[in-house]
Design an enzyme around this catalytic site. Sequence first.
Site, PDB file in Angstrom:
ATOM      1  N   HIS A 331      21.611 -18.394 104.875  1.00 30.45           N
ATOM      2  CA  HIS A 331      22.193 -17.070 104.666  1.00 30.45           C
ATOM      3  C   HIS A 331      22.715 -16.884 103.244  1.00 30.45           C
ATOM      4  O   HIS A 331      23.187 -15.811 102.891  1.00 30.45           O
ATOM      5  CB  HIS A 331      23.330 -16.890 105.694  1.00 30.45           C
ATOM      6  CG  HIS A 331      23.635 -15.479 106.039  1.00 30.45           C
ATOM      7  ND1 HIS A 331      24.896 -14.939 105.885  1.00 30.45           N
ATOM      8  CD2 HIS A 331      22.860 -14.482 106.522  1.00 30.45           C
ATOM      9  CE1 HIS A 331      24.884 -13.675 106.271  1.00 30.45           C
ATOM     10  NE2 HIS A 331      23.664 -13.367 106.661  1.00 30.45           N
ATOM     11  N   LYS A 333      22.938 -15.985  99.447  1.00 29.94           N
ATOM     12  CA  LYS A 333      22.221 -14.995  98.631  1.00 29.94           C
ATOM     13  C   LYS A 333      22.622 -15.234  97.170  1.00 29.94           C
ATOM     14  O   LYS A 333      23.706 -14.807  96.755  1.00 29.94           O
ATOM     15  CB  LYS A 333      22.598 -13.574  99.047  1.00 29.94           C
ATOM     16  CG  LYS A 333      22.304 -13.279 100.529  1.00 29.94           C
ATOM     17  CD  LYS A 333      23.445 -12.516 101.158  1.00 29.94           C
ATOM     18  CE  LYS A 333      23.441 -12.495 102.664  1.00 29.94           C
ATOM     19  NZ  LYS A 333      22.282 -12.785 103.408  1.00 29.94           N
ATOM     20  N   ASP A 338      18.817 -18.302  83.245  1.00 29.61           N
ATOM     21  CA  ASP A 338      19.357 -18.581  81.916  1.00 29.61           C
ATOM     22  C   ASP A 338      19.451 -17.244  81.189  1.00 29.61           C
ATOM     23  O   ASP A 338      18.684 -16.325  81.447  1.00 29.61           O
ATOM     24  CB  ASP A 338      18.477 -19.570  81.158  1.00 29.61           C
ATOM     25  CG  ASP A 338      17.129 -18.977  80.802  1.00 29.61           C
ATOM     26  OD1 ASP A 338      16.892 -18.691  79.611  1.00 29.61           O
ATOM     27  OD2 ASP A 338      16.298 -18.775  81.720  1.00 29.61           O
ATOM     28  N   HIS A 405      26.575  -0.620 102.957  1.00 24.91           N
ATOM     29  CA  HIS A 405      27.691  -0.918 102.054  1.00 24.91           C
ATOM     30  C   HIS A 405      27.814  -2.428 101.898  1.00 24.91           C
ATOM     31  O   HIS A 405      27.890  -3.155 102.892  1.00 24.91           O
ATOM     32  CB  HIS A 405      28.999  -0.344 102.598  1.00 24.91           C
ATOM     33  CG  HIS A 405      30.193  -0.739 101.776  1.00 24.91           C
ATOM     34  ND1 HIS A 405      30.330  -0.365 100.451  1.00 24.91           N
ATOM     35  CD2 HIS A 405      31.283  -1.498 102.063  1.00 24.91           C
ATOM     36  CE1 HIS A 405      31.465  -0.879  99.973  1.00 24.91           C
ATOM     37  NE2 HIS A 405      32.051  -1.573 100.923  1.00 24.91           N
ATOM     38  N   HIS A 660      28.156  -4.500 105.479  1.00 24.42           N
ATOM     39  CA  HIS A 660      27.536  -5.826 105.430  1.00 24.42           C
ATOM     40  C   HIS A 660      28.355  -6.768 104.546  1.00 24.42           C
ATOM     41  O   HIS A 660      28.025  -7.937 104.381  1.00 24.42           O
ATOM     42  CB  HIS A 660      26.102  -5.697 104.889  1.00 24.42           C
ATOM     43  CG  HIS A 660      25.299  -6.956 104.986  1.00 24.42           C
ATOM     44  ND1 HIS A 660      25.035  -7.768 103.895  1.00 24.42           N
ATOM     45  CD2 HIS A 660      24.702  -7.556 106.043  1.00 24.42           C
ATOM     46  CE1 HIS A 660      24.304  -8.808 104.286  1.00 24.42           C
ATOM     47  NE2 HIS A 660      24.091  -8.709 105.576  1.00 24.42           N
ATOM     48  N   LYS A 662      31.183  -9.194 102.796  1.00 21.82           N
ATOM     49  CA  LYS A 662      31.897 -10.411 103.183  1.00 21.82           C
ATOM     50  C   LYS A 662      32.949 -10.674 102.101  1.00 21.82           C
ATOM     51  O   LYS A 662      32.744 -11.459 101.195  1.00 21.82           O
ATOM     52  CB  LYS A 662      30.961 -11.611 103.288  1.00 21.82           C
ATOM     53  CG  LYS A 662      29.826 -11.426 104.303  1.00 21.82           C
ATOM     54  CD  LYS A 662      28.565 -10.901 103.684  1.00 21.82           C
ATOM     55  CE  LYS A 662      27.378 -10.859 104.607  1.00 21.82           C
ATOM     56  NZ  LYS A 662      27.510 -10.206 105.875  1.00 21.82           N
ATOM     57  N   ASP A 667      46.807  -9.584  97.982  1.00 22.88           N
ATOM     58  CA  ASP A 667      47.880  -9.205  97.041  1.00 22.88           C
ATOM     59  C   ASP A 667      47.355  -8.655  95.717  1.00 22.88           C
ATOM     60  O   ASP A 667      48.054  -8.730  94.696  1.00 22.88           O
ATOM     61  CB  ASP A 667      48.806 -10.405  96.751  1.00 22.88           C
ATOM     62  CG  ASP A 667      49.545 -10.884  97.997  1.00 22.88           C
ATOM     63  OD1 ASP A 667      49.691 -10.088  98.937  1.00 22.88           O
ATOM     64  OD2 ASP A 667      49.965 -12.057  98.027  1.00 22.88           O
TER      65      ASP A 667
END
EC number: 3.1.4.4
Length: 809
Positions: A331, A333, A338, A405, A660, A662, A667
């Site tokens: 999973h 990505k 360079d 999103h 979608h 993560k 703070d």
Amino acid sequence: MAQILLHGTLHATIYEVDELHGGGGGNFFSKLKQNIEETVGIGKGVTKLYATIDLEKARVGRTRIIENETTNPKWNESFHIYCGHLASNIIFTVKDDNPIGATLIGRAYVPVSEVLDGHEIDKWVEILDTEKNPIEGGSKIHVRLQYFDVLKDRNWARGIRSPKYPGVPYTFFSQRQGCKVFLYQDAHVPDNFVPKIPLAGGKNYEAHRCWEDIFDAITNAKHLIYITGWSVYTEISLIRDSRRPKAGGDQTIGELLKKKASEGVRVLMLVWDDRTSVGLLKKDGLMATHDEETEQFFRDTDVHCVLCPRNPDDGGSIVQDLQISTMFTHHQKIVVVDSALPGGGGSDKRRIVSFVGGLDLCDGRYDTAFHSLFRTLDTAHHDDFHQPNFPGAAITKGGPREPWHDIHSRVEGPIAWDVLFNFEQRWRKQGGKDILAPLRELEDVIIPPSPVTFPDDHETWNVQLFRSIDGGAAFGFPDTPEDAAKAGLVSGKDNIIDRSIQDAYIHAIRRAKNFIYIENQYFLGSSFSWNNDDIKREEIGALHLIPKELSLKIVSKIEAGERFAVYVVVPMWPEGIPESSSVQAILDWQKRTIEMMYKDVVQALRAKGSDEDPRNYLTFFCLGNREVKKSGEYEPAEQPEPDSDYQRAQEARRFMIYVHTKMMIVDDEYIIIGSANINQRSMDGARDSEIAMGGYQPYHLANTQPARGQVYGFRMSLWYEHLGMLHDTFQRPESEECINKVNQIADKYWDLYSSESLERDLPGHLLRYPIGVASEGEVTELPGFEFFPDTKARILGAKADYLPPILTT
């Protein structure tokens, strides 16, 4: 015995078991072996002893297997266990492993009350049978335990107190200084999305454009382009904004990569090999990954594209190995290239730049903050129509498409090399031929890992790389538990695991002092604490701590009489046919998770004599859009099926925006971005492979005053995207004024989204997640909303009797 909350860190060592067949029990193993041979037919039996640690029924540690040591197995293994569990005993279980399952030898119990004072205990504990009688021969297990309560942690609820904060301990990758980070919301940001967000130092926040930057990075690479993905689709184009054209921008990503490889750039790709034996989920409309097409496209070209199955590590049982190879995915990505030195001044020197986050380079991902349902169907989305939630959906039948999103990042400096090293470990394990770019030979050209900012640069970042991965997917993990522990890895039953993403979340939540903002595709876990009226908690196995850590943090703040707020944004439902049993099962787990948290919060409020609304502390949202019809809009040639979800959504002109992302912000000073969902698959380490970065700007900490660096600017930009506005209260998310304001707006937008008719476009996308919270914290239906609008799918989900929890957690 009363259960006691263990919230902190438990250091445990399992040394050995004495005299397992003493006292006349010598035939115990021969009976055992004979029994196994009869049931499994594997010839001469071999003992394979291992031990586990449980807090009541939650498995929190397990040793390696020791073969053919029937009397005195010695493990000498130490464990660093984060806990947030109610338990009366710490339980050590000794088992003999079989190809299918394991045979119980006995259990030893240490009362939690013995470790609470924080002193180290080192003792031999009697091993008991299922009736709690000593096993034959009176065997004992030698263990050492020391518990560190979270309140004794000097970082607890104090944020990042100093620019010298060293990062998350006990991890494979240490924190890197002198880095640069670019934060991306969605695949693209058009020129007319410009919220004015003032930052420290008199600057305004500036948005960056993910797919434009990836296009430039690939186009300008000279030596290497490394890509890993759950899916990579060769037919998509990265540049689609007609107001921001680029030379070569009309090429598909497949053609671009072929062109770069033909110029002599080393282009290596690891794409998840989707073993279609996950038929259970496939028919429910989960999107095909195009893995076979992608491999076919690059076959016999200079691009090295390897389809990469999620192979198990060597040590599992037959059943576990089957589960891993057929149920779990790669999973991560990432893109690694360079790149020219910044302000290179004509230098030929190159450096490494990496991209990490939630966006796959595939169809259905290109979107902007406007998340249109219908208005881009004859432009950016005409050839990239993505709608896997309705059977038979197609551009020819019209919208709504599923908007997407997501959040991604670009990292530069020493951290970019850690991402490169992760790719090299994975390629050496599963890539086949050793054709990695020879970095030693290129050291005259590519500068070694070094800071890209000066120490006094106020825009510098400290960044750490985290993963969920095991030795089945990464080359070069240590073989022994001792070496694994030194490398910041966890040893299991003969597999070595990097579980640092979960650790990073736990540390960030424990450090938090004011608020936490989460966007994630899934939100389920801490099943050891779910209501168990109609399930066996121990069979669920979604044991990661993140939801429980969040609720315990809120509880601690309520007890201290301090404000704290947790905001969580999830999709309306996980992608797929919403009525399907897999989607309904995940919604059921999500409901149980949320309910557990609200019950904790309500209990803490009641203990203070308060009947405050728990949504003042913990609140859940989803995203959706609704658009009135405009003249000149794309007109489909066909119609959806009558009386289908598709037809109803098309008529009502509404649909969810798929979250979608993560990501977690703490703070306004610390951010985690990656590929890992808040579920067991992503947080386990031995299930889906994942990667994430966690970082902060040492000159923009929330110490004496609120942080006003890039993390703050990014959150405010996200809130502008979701709420369609900015407001002064948004600057202090922990305040009651802010959480009330956001809840009120989201309630209003939900009413507009779900109403019969629509006068004008929805003014923002942030919707109340459509659930109610009853007086004791139970999660209930919102009055009038048993089903998601336009569907027959229950919002609270439903138990799936035939789908194993390991698949849906």
